[in-house]
Write a protein that holds these residues in place. Structure first.
Motif, PDB file in Angstrom:
ATOM      1  N   ALA A 152      64.394  30.943  75.341  1.00 25.66           N
ATOM      2  CA  ALA A 152      65.404  31.446  74.412  1.00 25.66           C
ATOM      3  C   ALA A 152      64.969  31.230  72.976  1.00 25.66           C
ATOM      4  CB  ALA A 152      66.729  30.751  74.666  1.00 25.66           C
ATOM      5  N   ASP A 165      79.977  19.662  76.242  1.00 23.42           N
ATOM      6  CA  ASP A 165      78.577  19.842  76.609  1.00 23.42           C
ATOM      7  C   ASP A 165      78.262  21.269  77.014  1.00 23.42           C
ATOM      8  OD1 ASP A 165      78.364  17.225  76.209  1.00 23.42           O
ATOM      9  OD2 ASP A 165      78.734  16.678  78.309  1.00 23.42           O
ATOM     10  N   ILE A 166      79.255  22.097  77.054  1.00 25.36           N
ATOM     11  CA  ILE A 166      78.999  23.379  77.706  1.00 25.36           C
ATOM     12  C   ILE A 166      78.093  24.266  76.871  1.00 25.36           C
ATOM     13  CG2 ILE A 166      80.880  24.784  76.828  1.00 25.36           C
ATOM     14  CD1 ILE A 166      81.306  25.564  79.769  1.00 25.36           C
ATOM     15  N   LYS A 167      78.030  24.000  75.595  1.00 27.10           N
ATOM     16  CA  LYS A 167      77.109  24.774  74.773  1.00 27.10           C
ATOM     17  C   LYS A 167      75.722  24.169  74.889  1.00 27.10           C
ATOM     18  CE  LYS A 167      76.503  26.425  70.134  1.00 27.10           C
ATOM     19  NZ  LYS A 167      75.966  27.721  70.494  1.00 27.10           N
ATOM     20  N   ALA A 168      74.820  24.941  75.389  1.00 23.70           N
ATOM     21  CA  ALA A 168      73.496  24.420  75.681  1.00 23.70           C
ATOM     22  C   ALA A 168      72.546  24.654  74.512  1.00 23.70           C
ATOM     23  CB  ALA A 168      72.948  25.101  76.928  1.00 23.70           C
ATOM     24  N   GLU A 169      71.552  23.820  74.490  1.00 22.14           N
ATOM     25  CA  GLU A 169      70.432  24.068  73.582  1.00 22.14           C
ATOM     26  C   GLU A 169      69.643  25.242  74.146  1.00 22.14           C
ATOM     27  OE1 GLU A 169      69.286  22.299  70.727  1.00 22.14           O
ATOM     28  OE2 GLU A 169      71.422  21.820  70.861  1.00 22.14           O
ATOM     29  N   PRO A 170      69.091  26.042  73.283  1.00 23.08           N
ATOM     30  CA  PRO A 170      68.272  27.130  73.838  1.00 23.08           C
ATOM     31  C   PRO A 170      67.049  26.583  74.563  1.00 23.08           C
ATOM     32  CG  PRO A 170      68.066  27.027  71.457  1.00 23.08           C
ATOM     33  CD  PRO A 170      69.161  26.087  71.829  1.00 23.08           C
ATOM     34  N   SER A 171      66.711  27.234  75.638  1.00 23.89           N
ATOM     35  CA  SER A 171      65.494  26.845  76.338  1.00 23.89           C
ATOM     36  C   SER A 171      64.290  27.325  75.536  1.00 23.89           C
ATOM     37  CB  SER A 171      65.488  27.478  77.721  1.00 23.89           C
ATOM     38  OG  SER A 171      65.389  28.865  77.587  1.00 23.89           O
ATOM     39  N   PRO A 210      83.796  18.700  80.631  1.00 19.10           N
ATOM     40  CA  PRO A 210      82.674  19.627  80.598  1.00 19.10           C
ATOM     41  C   PRO A 210      82.534  20.276  79.234  1.00 19.10           C
ATOM     42  CG  PRO A 210      84.511  20.599  81.763  1.00 19.10           C
ATOM     43  CD  PRO A 210      84.965  19.249  81.291  1.00 19.10           C
ATOM     44  N   LEU A 211      83.603  20.349  78.492  1.00 16.54           N
ATOM     45  CA  LEU A 211      83.604  21.251  77.349  1.00 16.54           C
ATOM     46  C   LEU A 211      82.663  20.891  76.222  1.00 16.54           C
ATOM     47  CD1 LEU A 211      87.135  22.641  77.120  1.00 16.54           C
ATOM     48  CD2 LEU A 211      85.127  23.414  78.300  1.00 16.54           C
ATOM     49  N   THR A 257      70.858  25.768  65.647  1.00 17.17           N
ATOM     50  CA  THR A 257      72.038  25.481  66.449  1.00 17.17           C
ATOM     51  C   THR A 257      72.513  24.046  66.257  1.00 17.17           C
ATOM     52  OG1 THR A 257      70.461  25.130  68.192  1.00 17.17           O
ATOM     53  CG2 THR A 257      71.704  27.169  68.248  1.00 17.17           C
TER      54      THR A 257
END
Lengths: 346, 769
Positions: free
Chosen positions: B291, B282-288, B279-280, B154
């Motif tokens: 995940a 940053d809105i895509k998060a790293e998988p936990s 917000p935008l 990612t």
């Protein structure tokens, strides 16, 4: 005849244990109450990836990270901050069984199931009313995007499994940690968490649809907004209720972070066509229902960026041979446009 | 078990070490460790030097680039000078503002490629920074996957792919430059305006919605996809005026809500109110971690690639690991395959084993009644120590008690009270004995004419026959007129070719050579006419009662004229017949035993063809039911397999006993025997054959039938048709007839037709339906 072949759980479900040693007085518990640190218009971060399940024709995994990670590691699994993790798998399009009557459109069947461990209140193995309700909502949201005429006599199964569901409130309220004042102390209820779950399910299912290659007019993104009452502002909010609403309107409300959720709205929104395929408003909105819906659309537009990104990644992986280091740099440019085409033409 | 597990752990540790070594190597390489030229081959060194000179020349003096950097660039581009030059140019801004040459678009693309490439080691670095997760799963090798199988790619979309897509690293147009400037300004403004927002939030809700929507649109299109941005913004004309282009059409619902008193004013404000944090991006998060485990084994790029390659099967992430395949239980043949292979091999080896040992022969003793078959058989068994003295003494005593002391030996075979009281054999008795070379099973067939069907049953199983004739005056002659003749014809028509004529009761004629010769001549004349070849017929004088010349040589001085062998030696010398081992299984049920505790249902019989082993499934005809062989007994000893020619007892399961009757045929389900309702047979007539009702015998089977048609009379030797549609078939003639059966029964091969208590004809089935 009882079922002796399986070891059955207690019929009523179980809670993760909360030991008395960890339960101090309500006042000691209270600082642990999570609060919203995000801006009202800020969404939680979303992780979305497709092609999770190889055996399905399309699949996606969506995860909302907890907005306020606990400062200290939780003393028990029960205290985990509320978050959302769900998978969506799509099987089909497949021919309908012979017994099914003729249908000129794609027959869409949606199933939404909470894993037994998804929420603090454990779920049974049989789908309950709430799950069936969510599935119906999801079907409505998807029905509006799928171009069903292209698959007569066929069906698609959309299966959403909620691995971790949004809680309906702070667990402390449930065990009596909340205070009597304000909206606290009522215990958890109201089903506010389901709203976030539905929004997530819509987004995830849309990504899985794209992964499965089922023709859609657009990507449908789910968004949720809620009217919340903050602890400090309760009286003020109530006083103002006649003017501008009952409380603050926030995007992507996490029920555990708010003293009380007055109302919430979920939309399934097609940003490319400016259409809403699914709308679910719940609670006492007052006169400002439209504002709430606008906010939900806003949230859907935001989550769409992640959705688009995930779909593009999937398309790139699908249609371009995985590039070795920088070897396919030249072709990546073409890929970008190709993907854009895929997304836009829908 | 514990041992194995311990081994596994050790092994995993090795694996971990291996992988980390690999990684270390990789990263080292990627981090530019080409530069120790010691490692370069002489060729590479030459190319490196040449390339360096060219690059330096191309760069000119305006760039200050170290030799090391040039070498690194050359190494990465495989000595491609132009690519290296563009990379290096991009690496250092020129010291002079004026460039010697405008970089082409291609160079810039290559340039961005270079930047991605340079970033790669970083990506791996991030990888390794998940130390906690790695420690946590230290013993689980599947987390130690090679780089290309990792899920967390990612990172790639996060890096500004804008440049790759746009093809140029700098703003390509004045328009874009303007937009960038505007954006920057707006960000500053926004930062300044931040505190004010919260208080005014409620009043400004609709307005904020618009502005945010606009901004979201611009972010979505502008940040992640420049092309789309350009595409969308191009038609809108005054891009410079309002560069937050709406990526989506304005929502009409805005208008009604603007009817409120305050809002028109708010919406009318020319510049959208700057809002708070973005917000935008940053809105895509790293998988936990969770995940990562869920999707990590399946990074989208490689996962899909694999899927298309392997079809829709679920691929285990570590399945490609050679160590895994080594341990994979599915790489080898499955347990079923092992069994099947062993079975197919086993049958073969069984046959091979069986051949040298195929000494097992079945001997049928036949004769006219009272010529001493049973006694002779008893003598054989006694002298060969199959029965001991003690039990023979007991039989003698019993025989004495009813005044038939000479029957003692016969009672070894005749065990039922009816047989003993009447002094005749009624049913076939079997027993077995062994000589040095061979193992024999003897069948004692009844001689009395009333029990001919039983005799047929016995004869049908025999490899060869001992025809016992009484040497006594009158007895022989009466026998020749009686069953001796019929038996000889029957065994011949049953396919028995080898015959030993035991001239019995020689002690009664005081071992007279004359009598023996006389009998021999008469018998051989008859047997030759019956179809036996003279070389297959042997005459042995003996005495069953005294035991002379049976196993032991005759008493001293009694039979000096005889130079031949004893009966047993003669038996030993007889040739073995061929067994139809390769044919599909056929076993005619000879006897059925029920009610055993361990084996509730057993059948006995001789395997006519094929082979069988424990666990085989067999089909019982005519009922068509299937049974499973639970156990095999050969000569009262358990065996795993049996082949054609052996007398076996089979313990069956999975079948109802009502489906089993005497004479039923067990066959292999893959090659079942047919149930026959009518057949055409070539018969050898013993008596006149007319279209009449007969009984068809085969082994234990017998069924009522009619000869429905006489097709033709055939020539005995050539088999050609001599007369069509005869009215009757004369005795001794060969004819083709059609026989209709009353019930459908499994029939193959040779049959006997009997009518009115005598054998009418023997036949060979040619076709059946």
């Amino acid at each position: 005849m009882t079922d002796r072949r399986r070891i059955n759980p207690p019929p009523g479900g179980t809670h993760p244990p909360i030991f008395a040693s960890t339960l101090s007085t309500p006042s000691a518990l209270r600082p642990q109450r999570p609060t919203r640190t995000r801006q009202p218009s800020e969404l939680r971060k979303i992780f979305l990836q497709t092609s999770l399940v190889p055996s399905a024709s399309g699949s996606a995994y969506l995860e909302l990270s907890p907005s306020s990670p606990p400062s200290a590691p939780p003393s028990s699994a029960a205290y985990n901050p509320s978050a959302l993790k769900l998978t969506c798998t799509i099987h089909g399009p497949h021919p309908l069984p012979r017994s099914a009557p003729y249908t000129p459109h794609l027959h869409l069947s949606t199933t939404l199931k909470f894993a037994p461990f998804a929420t603090r209140q454990r779920r049974g193995y049989i789908r309950d009313a709430a799950e069936r309700d969510l599935a119906a909502h999801l079907e409505t949201a998807l029905r509006g995007v799928v171009i069903g005429e292209r698959w007569p006599k066929s069906g698609v199964d959309v299966v959403v499994t909620v691995l971790e569901g949004e809680e309906d409130g702070w667990w402390g309220d449930d065990v009596g940690g909340g205070e009597g004042a304000g909206g606290g102390g009522k215990g958890i209820g109201g089903g506010w968490g389901l709203m976030s779950v539905l929004a997530g399910a819509i987004t995830c299912a849309s990504a899985a649809m794209a992964d499965a290659g089922i023709d859609c007019v657009d990507l449908v993104a789910g968004g949720v907004a809620g009217v919340v009452v903050e602890a400090g502002r309760t009286t003020k909010g109530k006083g103002k209720s006649g003017e501008a609403g009952l409380g603050t309107v926030v995007l992507d409300p996490c029920p555990a972070e708010h003293e009380e959720v007055r109302a919430a709205a979920v939309v399934g929104y097609l940003a490319g066509r400016d259409e809403i395929t699914e709308l679910w408003v719940k609670g006492d909105v007052g006169a400002d229902a439209e504002i709430l819906i606008e906010k939900a659309v806003e949230a859907a537009v935001s989550s769409r960026t992640v959705l688009v990104e995930a779909v593009r990644e999937a398309a790139q992986a699908k249609f371009i041979q995985p590039a070795e280091n920088g070897a396919a740099v030249g072709s990546k440019k073409g890929a970008g446009s190709a993907t854009a085409d895929v997304v836009m033409s829908g | 078990m514990s041992h194995r597990r311990a081994k596994g752990i050790e092994y995993d540790d090795d694996e971990v070490a291996d992988y980390s070594d690999e990684y270390a190597e990789d990263t080292q390489k990627q981090q530019g460790m080409y530069c120790s030229l010691r490692k370069l081959s002489p060729e590479d060194q030459v190319r490196m030097h040449e390339g360096k000179a060219q690059v330096k020349k191309a760069l000119g003096s305006s760039y200050s680039v170290s030799d090391k950097e040039i070498e690194e660039a050359l190494w990465h581009y495989y000595y491609d000078v132009s690519k290296s030059v563009s990379y290096l140019k991009n690496l250092r801004p020129p010291q002079q503002p004026k460039k010697p040459k405008q970089a082409s678009r291609f160079d810039q693309a290559a340039n961005s490629a270079a930047s991605t490439q340079k970033r790669k080691p970083d990506a791996t670095g991030t990888h390794f920074s998940f130390v906690s997760a790695r420690d946590f799963f230290k013993d689980t090798p599947w987390l130690q996957l090679p780089d290309h199988r990792r899920g967390n790619i990612t990172l790639e979309p996060v890096v500004p792919r804008l440049r790759l897509l746009g093809g140029s690293s700098k703003p390509s147009s004045k328009l874009a430059a303007l937009a960038a400037a505007r954006k920057k300004k707006e960000e500053e403004k926004r930062a300044a305006a931040m505190p004010a927002i919260d208080t005014s939030a409620q009043q400004q809700l609709p307005d904020r919605a618009i502005s945010l929507l606009d901004r979201l649109g611009s972010r979505a299109s502008g940040e992640s996809n420049t092309e789309k941005n350009a595409h969308l913004s191009a038609p809108s004309g005054h891009v410079s005026e309002k560069f937050q282009p709406r990526s989506y059409p304005v929502r009409p619902r805005k208008e009604p809500s603007s009817s409120r008193p305050e809002e028109p004013k708010e919406t009318a404000t020319p510049a959208p109110e700057p809002t708070k944090l973005e917000p935008l991006p940053d809105i895509k998060a790293e998988p936990s971690t969770f995940a990562r485990i869920m999707v990590g084994a399946h990074p989208s790029s490689h996962g899909i690639h694999n899927r298309s390659k392997e079809g829709s099967f679920f691929s285990i992430p570590y399945a490609d690991d050679p160590e895994f395949t080594k341990r994979n239980p599915f790489t080898g043949p499955s347990p079923d395959d092992v069994v099947v292979n062993a079975q197919s091999k086993g049958v073969k080896s069984d046959k091979q084993k069986a051949k040298p040992k195929e000494a097992e022969r079945i001997t049928n003793g036949i004769s006219h009644v009272d010529h001493g078959k049973s006694t002779l058989m008893g003598r054989l068994l006694y002298d060969l120590k199959v029965i001991d003295q003690r039990s023979l003494d007991k039989l003698r005593k019993e025989a004495d008690a009813i005044g038939k002391s000479s029957f003692a030996l016969a009672w070894v075979m005749d065990q039922t009270s009816e047989e003993r009281s009447r002094g005749v054999t009624v049913d076939i008795a079997t027993n077995s004995f062994e000589t040095e070379k061979t193992r024999f099973t003897i069948l004692d067939a009844p001689g009395h004419r009333d029990f001919i069907p039983n005799m047929i049953a016995g004869a049908s199983q025999a490899d060869f026959a001992i025809l016992v004739v009484d040497a006594g005056t009158n007895s022989f002659e009466s026998g020749l007129k009686g069953q001796t003749k019929e038996h000889a014809l029957l065994v011949r028509s049953m396919g028995v070719q080898r015959l030993i004529v035991a001239v019995n009761k020689m002690d009664m004629v005081s071992w007279s050579e004359g009598r023996f010769q006389e009998i021999s001549q008469q018998m051989s004349a008859f047997l030759t006419s019956a179809g036996f070849q003279p070389k297959n017929v042997t005459f042995v004088p003996c005495s069953g009662l005294t035991g002379g010349n049976v196993v032991n040589p005759p008493p001293e001085g009694t039979m000096l004229w005889y130079t031949g062998q004893t009966l047993v030696q003669e038996l030993d010398a007889s040739e073995t017949t061929k067994r139809a081992i390769e044919q599909p299984l056929r076993l005619s049920i000879f006897d059925i035993f029920r009610g055993g505790v361990t084996n509730p249902l057993s059948v006995a019989g001789r395997i006519a063809a094929g082979s069988l082993q424990v666990g085989d499934q067999v089909l019982v005809m005519p009922s068509g039911e299937k049974a499973t062989i639970k156990g095999i007994e050969i000569d009262n000893g358990a065996a795993d397999w049996a082949v054609a020619g052996q007398m076996v007892t089979l313990h069956l399961t999975d079948i109802d006993p009502v489906h089993l009757r005497y004479g039923d045929v067990l066959c292999s389900p893959s090659n079942p025997i047919k149930n026959v309702k009518s057949f055409t047979a070539k018969i050898l007539a013993f008596e006149h054959v007319l279209p009449m009702s007969v009984e068809v015998h085969q082994g234990r089977l017998n069924v009522a039938a009619t000869v429905s048609r006489l097709v033709a009379v055939l020539d005995k030797s050539t088999g050609e048709v001599t007369k069509k549609k005869p009215r009757a078939v004369q005795p001794g003639a060969v004819a083709r007839v059609v026989v209709e059966l009353e019930n459908a029964i499994p029939l193959e091969g040779r049959v006997i037709l009997r009518a009115g208590g005598s054998t009418v004809a023997a036949g060979l089935i040619e076709s059946s339906s």
